[in-house]
Write a protein that holds these residues in place. Structure first.
Motif, PDB file in Angstrom:
ATOM      1  N   TRP A 182      81.996   0.740  49.254  1.00  0.00           N
ATOM      2  CA  TRP A 182      82.990   0.010  48.467  1.00  0.00           C
ATOM      3  C   TRP A 182      82.511  -1.425  48.344  1.00  0.00           C
ATOM      4  O   TRP A 182      82.083  -2.021  49.333  1.00  0.00           O
ATOM      5  CB  TRP A 182      84.348   0.053  49.167  1.00  0.00           C
ATOM      6  N   ALA A 183      82.578  -1.969  47.147  1.00  0.00           N
ATOM      7  CA  ALA A 183      82.151  -3.348  46.916  1.00  0.00           C
ATOM      8  C   ALA A 183      83.354  -4.278  47.011  1.00  0.00           C
ATOM      9  O   ALA A 183      84.363  -4.063  46.347  1.00  0.00           O
ATOM     10  CB  ALA A 183      81.503  -3.474  45.540  1.00  0.00           C
ATOM     11  N   GLY A 184      83.239  -5.297  47.831  1.00  0.00           N
ATOM     12  CA  GLY A 184      84.293  -6.301  47.960  1.00  0.00           C
ATOM     13  C   GLY A 184      84.035  -7.447  47.003  1.00  0.00           C
ATOM     14  O   GLY A 184      82.934  -7.985  46.941  1.00  0.00           O
ATOM     15  N   ILE A 185      85.062  -7.802  46.244  1.00  0.00           N
ATOM     16  CA  ILE A 185      84.952  -8.886  45.263  1.00  0.00           C
ATOM     17  C   ILE A 185      85.895 -10.002  45.675  1.00  0.00           C
ATOM     18  O   ILE A 185      87.096  -9.781  45.831  1.00  0.00           O
ATOM     19  CB  ILE A 185      85.299  -8.374  43.845  1.00  0.00           C
ATOM     20  N   ALA A 201      79.550  -2.990  39.615  1.00  0.00           N
ATOM     21  CA  ALA A 201      79.584  -2.177  40.836  1.00  0.00           C
ATOM     22  C   ALA A 201      79.643  -0.695  40.486  1.00  0.00           C
ATOM     23  O   ALA A 201      78.964   0.123  41.120  1.00  0.00           O
ATOM     24  CB  ALA A 201      80.780  -2.584  41.697  1.00  0.00           C
ATOM     25  N   ARG A 202      80.431  -0.347  39.492  1.00  0.00           N
ATOM     26  CA  ARG A 202      80.490   1.062  39.057  1.00  0.00           C
ATOM     27  C   ARG A 202      79.134   1.539  38.579  1.00  0.00           C
ATOM     28  O   ARG A 202      78.706   2.650  38.902  1.00  0.00           O
ATOM     29  CB  ARG A 202      81.494   1.208  37.916  1.00  0.00           C
ATOM     30  N   GLY A 212      84.008   2.616  45.117  1.00  0.00           N
ATOM     31  CA  GLY A 212      85.221   1.888  44.782  1.00  0.00           C
ATOM     32  C   GLY A 212      85.012   0.400  44.942  1.00  0.00           C
ATOM     33  O   GLY A 212      83.948  -0.048  45.361  1.00  0.00           O
ATOM     34  N   THR A 213      86.031  -0.346  44.587  1.00  0.00           N
ATOM     35  CA  THR A 213      85.983  -1.797  44.729  1.00  0.00           C
ATOM     36  C   THR A 213      87.242  -2.283  45.429  1.00  0.00           C
ATOM     37  O   THR A 213      88.291  -1.640  45.358  1.00  0.00           O
ATOM     38  CB  THR A 213      85.861  -2.500  43.367  1.00  0.00           C
ATOM     39  N   ILE A 214      87.108  -3.412  46.085  1.00  0.00           N
ATOM     40  CA  ILE A 214      88.219  -4.040  46.784  1.00  0.00           C
ATOM     41  C   ILE A 214      88.293  -5.479  46.298  1.00  0.00           C
ATOM     42  O   ILE A 214      87.275  -6.176  46.263  1.00  0.00           O
ATOM     43  CB  ILE A 214      87.988  -4.027  48.311  1.00  0.00           C
TER      44      ILE A 214
END
Length: 79
Positions: free
Chosen positions: A23-26, A43-44, A50-52
């Motif tokens: 999961w990528a944290g933004i 990121a996708r 997923g992303t956070i």
């Protein structure tokens, strides 16, 4: 805050994670809404699971307005 750095870091993390979920944290509190959307899309493309977005209160607080989170959500997640 630099998009190219974000992409590079996520790409490196994707390689390091191998077959494990990633999961990528933004840091949404540090960038504009258009940067949030661009980072989610990047990121996708890099294959994250997923992303956070950090932090929730920065996305819903009085400085962003009541519709800010909804606008970002529609732009980044409804495709």
């Amino acid at each position: 805050t630099d998009h190219a750095t974000f992409v590079s870091q996520v790409a490196a993390a994707r390689v390091a994670a191998g077959t494990h979920p990633l999961w990528a944290g933004i840091g949404a509190y540090r960038v504009s809404s258009s940067q949030i959307v661009a980072n989610v899309q990047a990121a996708r493309r890099l294959g994250v699971d997923g992303t956070i977005l950090f932090s929730y209160d920065s996305l819903t607080g009085p400085t962003r307005g009541p519709e800010y989170l909804s606008q970002v959500g529609r732009a980044a997640f409804l495709q």
